[in-house]
Write a protein that holds these residues in place. Sequence first.
Motif, PDB file in Angstrom:
ATOM      1  N   SER A 199       0.822  -1.214   0.000  1.00 50.24           N
ATOM      2  CA  SER A 199       0.000   0.000   0.000  1.00 50.24           C
ATOM      3  C   SER A 199       0.854   1.260   0.000  1.00 50.24           C
ATOM      4  CB  SER A 199      -0.928   0.002   1.211  1.00 50.24           C
ATOM      5  OG  SER A 199      -0.175   0.027   2.406  1.00 50.24           O
ATOM      6  N   SER A 200       0.200   2.376  -0.310  1.00 47.20           N
ATOM      7  CA  SER A 200       0.865   3.674  -0.305  1.00 47.20           C
ATOM      8  C   SER A 200       1.402   3.992   1.089  1.00 47.20           C
ATOM      9  CB  SER A 200      -0.134   4.756  -0.735  1.00 47.20           C
ATOM     10  OG  SER A 200       0.287   6.034  -0.347  1.00 47.20           O
ATOM     11  N   SER A 297      -7.122   4.559  -3.023  1.00 46.49           N
ATOM     12  CA  SER A 297      -5.764   4.063  -2.804  1.00 46.49           C
ATOM     13  C   SER A 297      -5.763   2.556  -2.568  1.00 46.49           C
ATOM     14  CB  SER A 297      -5.140   4.779  -1.602  1.00 46.49           C
ATOM     15  OG  SER A 297      -3.865   4.255  -1.301  1.00 46.49           O
ATOM     16  N   THR A 301      -4.188  -0.803  -4.855  1.00 52.02           N
ATOM     17  CA  THR A 301      -3.343  -1.862  -4.297  1.00 52.02           C
ATOM     18  C   THR A 301      -3.956  -3.238  -4.538  1.00 52.02           C
ATOM     19  OG1 THR A 301      -2.515  -0.383  -2.571  1.00 52.02           O
ATOM     20  CG2 THR A 301      -2.283  -2.733  -2.179  1.00 52.02           C
TER      21      THR A 301
END
Length: 367
Positions: A199-200, A297, A301
């Motif tokens: 993930s970010s 986001s 992912t």
Amino acid sequence: MNTKIKNVNTNNERVGEVASIFNRNGVWYINMQIRGKQMRKSLKTSNKKEARARALALERELLKGDTVKTVESEPVLITDAIEALIQSCKTEELRPKTISKYRQVLKDVAEFAESRNLYKLEQLDVRFVDAYRQYRKQKGAKPKTIYTEVGVIRRLLLFAKTRRMLNEDPLDGLKLTEPKTEPQPFWNWDELELILESSSKVHRPVFTFLAETGLRIGELRWLTWDDVDLKQGLIHIRPKDNWTTKTGNVRSIPISDRARGVLQKQPRHSRWVFTARASPKYPQGDHQVSERRLLESLKRTLKKLKLKGHLHTFRHSFISRAIVQGIPEAIIRTWVGHVDHKTLQHYTHIANRESQAAMRRLNRPDA
């Protein structure tokens, strides 16, 4: 079937004890309930101030019983009943989210009714509901959504009956089968770790905290530093400002080591524990995180990893993991709050499956 939808004005201004005024085609009308009957009459003025004065004067006469017979009793309008229900919900202090949901659903119902030239509350009968369900199905609404919306219509009519706007329930005898609950996706431990690693970096603390606590995204967004007690090792989920929990209850969640690590790294430049990045609108970066941006986001992912899920899946995965680890259901409920019994049954089935798989591994003969 004609599905052209028109705008419906549900605004109604209360001016006295029982009297309200509304404007139709530039003319003001009085609307009130007297002795269980709906009274509606033109005030014969386009001036709002004058309409208020005439409405109050007429109300005084009616409450004295002097002129009840001079006003015709008319069937209650759908829009009037909707406004009365919304006002009642506000008085009962229902959650703003619930009231907003009722308002939107009933607005759509009123617009659909008007498209069929139906304006009276008593016309929301079984045939209407059947047509509405078919209309919503054609629009792509899921069975669970349609079932819930019909429940809102039922609430409107039952409310109207208790307020003597209706003598009989138009939906009396209507029986609906609740749609089967679709199994919610969940991630096992390995998948969860892979999601967090991929993930970010900006959103990873939020995702990690959701995974470690089982919080709903709304509860995380409204979490303040006053709710965090690192000394006692507890997170308190409680109503604040104009927000409340799903059930209105207060609960406390123990802080895991990993969740503590996330909290200790969070900056304390805002009352909110988790904040969005600075932007031209919020140069200080002290505003709540955006659910939409978090979901976008996460979806990026999951697409990369070819996995399914959404923000709420962190909660489902937390519950599933707790059950697999043998945490008693009563304790899980104190942590996560309200959980549908069918959901817990689904997770219990998962736990049994994991248990059987573990036994097979235990009894597998050595190669």
